[in-house]
Design a protein around this motif. Structure first.
Motif, PDB file in Angstrom:
ATOM      1  N   ASP A   2       1.101  -1.059  -0.107  1.00 49.65           N
ATOM      2  CA  ASP A   2      -0.144  -0.063   0.056  1.00 49.65           C
ATOM      3  C   ASP A   2       1.249   1.373   0.043  1.00 49.65           C
ATOM      4  O   ASP A   2       2.280   1.443   0.303  1.00 49.65           O
ATOM      5  CB  ASP A   2      -1.323   0.296   0.810  1.00 49.65           C
ATOM      6  CG  ASP A   2       0.145   0.192   2.661  1.00 49.65           C
ATOM      7  OD1 ASP A   2       0.960   0.252   2.588  1.00 49.65           O
ATOM      8  OD2 ASP A   2      -0.966  -0.598   3.650  1.00 49.65           O
ATOM      9  N   SER A   3       0.543   2.454  -0.441  1.00 47.78           N
ATOM     10  CA  SER A   3       0.955   4.076  -0.882  1.00 47.78           C
ATOM     11  C   SER A   3       1.208   4.034   0.917  1.00 47.78           C
ATOM     12  O   SER A   3       2.620   4.738   0.785  1.00 47.78           O
ATOM     13  CB  SER A   3      -0.394   4.666  -1.138  1.00 47.78           C
ATOM     14  OG  SER A   3      -0.826   4.594   0.247  1.00 47.78           O
ATOM     15  N   VAL A   4       1.297   3.702   2.288  1.00 51.99           N
ATOM     16  CA  VAL A   4       1.989   4.569   3.117  1.00 51.99           C
ATOM     17  C   VAL A   4       3.686   3.841   3.525  1.00 51.99           C
ATOM     18  O   VAL A   4       4.190   3.432   4.045  1.00 51.99           O
ATOM     19  CB  VAL A   4       0.644   3.075   4.772  1.00 51.99           C
ATOM     20  CG1 VAL A   4       1.845   3.800   5.917  1.00 51.99           C
ATOM     21  CG2 VAL A   4       0.145   4.549   4.625  1.00 51.99           C
ATOM     22  N   TRP A   5       3.153   1.967   2.960  1.00 52.31           N
ATOM     23  CA  TRP A   5       4.102   1.456   2.946  1.00 52.31           C
ATOM     24  C   TRP A   5       5.896   2.174   1.838  1.00 52.31           C
ATOM     25  O   TRP A   5       6.255   1.871   2.344  1.00 52.31           O
ATOM     26  CB  TRP A   5       4.113   0.092   2.174  1.00 52.31           C
ATOM     27  CG  TRP A   5       5.648  -0.876   3.139  1.00 52.31           C
ATOM     28  CD1 TRP A   5       6.039  -1.602   2.982  1.00 52.31           C
ATOM     29  CD2 TRP A   5       6.383  -1.383   1.748  1.00 52.31           C
ATOM     30  NE1 TRP A   5       7.660  -2.459   3.285  1.00 52.31           N
ATOM     31  CE2 TRP A   5       7.417  -1.986   2.282  1.00 52.31           C
ATOM     32  CE3 TRP A   5       6.280  -1.226   0.342  1.00 52.31           C
ATOM     33  CZ2 TRP A   5       8.871  -2.296   1.129  1.00 52.31           C
ATOM     34  CZ3 TRP A   5       7.423  -1.811  -1.019  1.00 52.31           C
ATOM     35  CH2 TRP A   5       8.185  -1.909  -0.415  1.00 52.31           C
ATOM     36  N   TYR A   6       5.011   2.041   0.918  1.00 53.24           N
ATOM     37  CA  TYR A   6       5.731   2.777  -0.438  1.00 53.24           C
ATOM     38  C   TYR A   6       6.465   4.034   0.349  1.00 53.24           C
ATOM     39  O   TYR A   6       7.893   4.160  -0.545  1.00 53.24           O
ATOM     40  CB  TYR A   6       4.849   3.234  -1.912  1.00 53.24           C
ATOM     41  CG  TYR A   6       4.424   2.101  -2.256  1.00 53.24           C
ATOM     42  CD1 TYR A   6       5.562   0.869  -2.690  1.00 53.24           C
ATOM     43  CD2 TYR A   6       3.475   2.202  -2.590  1.00 53.24           C
ATOM     44  CE1 TYR A   6       5.253  -0.173  -3.391  1.00 53.24           C
ATOM     45  CE2 TYR A   6       3.131   0.859  -3.489  1.00 53.24           C
ATOM     46  CZ  TYR A   6       3.799   0.052  -3.969  1.00 53.24           C
ATOM     47  OH  TYR A   6       3.620  -0.835  -4.731  1.00 53.24           O
ATOM     48  N   ARG A   7       5.796   5.523   0.695  1.00 53.12           N
ATOM     49  CA  ARG A   7       6.255   6.066   1.505  1.00 53.12           C
ATOM     50  C   ARG A   7       7.356   6.035   2.985  1.00 53.12           C
ATOM     51  O   ARG A   7       8.593   6.830   2.088  1.00 53.12           O
ATOM     52  CB  ARG A   7       4.894   7.363   1.758  1.00 53.12           C
ATOM     53  CG  ARG A   7       5.749   8.248   1.974  1.00 53.12           C
ATOM     54  CD  ARG A   7       4.269   9.181   3.318  1.00 53.12           C
ATOM     55  NE  ARG A   7       5.079  10.307   3.133  1.00 53.12           N
ATOM     56  CZ  ARG A   7       4.034  11.391   3.090  1.00 53.12           C
ATOM     57  NH1 ARG A   7       3.266  12.139   2.864  1.00 53.12           N
ATOM     58  NH2 ARG A   7       5.210  12.613   3.113  1.00 53.12           N
ATOM     59  N   SER A   8       7.033   5.186   3.524  1.00 52.78           N
ATOM     60  CA  SER A   8       7.911   4.731   4.530  1.00 52.78           C
ATOM     61  C   SER A   8       8.939   4.148   4.263  1.00 52.78           C
ATOM     62  O   SER A   8      10.303   4.841   4.705  1.00 52.78           O
ATOM     63  CB  SER A   8       6.726   4.449   5.813  1.00 52.78           C
ATOM     64  OG  SER A   8       6.605   3.247   4.943  1.00 52.78           O
ATOM     65  N   GLU A   9       8.760   3.688   3.851  1.00 53.66           N
ATOM     66  CA  GLU A   9      10.529   2.603   3.149  1.00 53.66           C
ATOM     67  C   GLU A   9      11.162   3.227   2.102  1.00 53.66           C
ATOM     68  O   GLU A   9      12.385   3.321   2.304  1.00 53.66           O
ATOM     69  CB  GLU A   9       9.903   1.277   2.039  1.00 53.66           C
ATOM     70  CG  GLU A   9      11.150   0.788   1.743  1.00 53.66           C
ATOM     71  CD  GLU A   9      12.063   0.556   2.665  1.00 53.66           C
ATOM     72  OE1 GLU A   9      13.114  -0.203   2.381  1.00 53.66           O
ATOM     73  OE2 GLU A   9      12.215   0.259   4.149  1.00 53.66           O
TER      74      GLU A   9
END
Length: 85
Positions: A2-9
């Protein structure tokens, strides 16, 4: 993923990256804020490669994982020449 994972990584990769130019870092951060995760990742990787910045093996492995998610395998493959032990 999800986008939260993409952004945080990508944020973690940026923090740990060898990039020193604050303008480039700000550009990547701006892309993240705008939700342009692929563009943020590609920008970060392009500058790492263009500037010939050394990266560690563990960091490179993380780039490879993210490149498969972002569709940037060829770009990250080039960074493999910059891995230092």
């Amino acid at each position: 993923m999800d986008s939260v994972w993409y952004r945080s990584e990508i944020e973690r990769l940026l923090l740990e990256s060898p990039l020193a130019d604050s303008g480039i870092v700000e550009d990547v951060e701006d892309f993240l804020v705008a939700g342009e995760y692929s563009l943020a990742f590609d920008t970060m990787c392009s500058w790492i490669y263009e500037d010939g910045l050394p990266v560690s093996s563990p960091y490179y492995r993380r780039l490879v994982i993210m490149s498969k998610e972002m569709g940037s395998e060829r770009l990250v493959e080039k960074i493999g020449t910059l891995v230092v032990q």
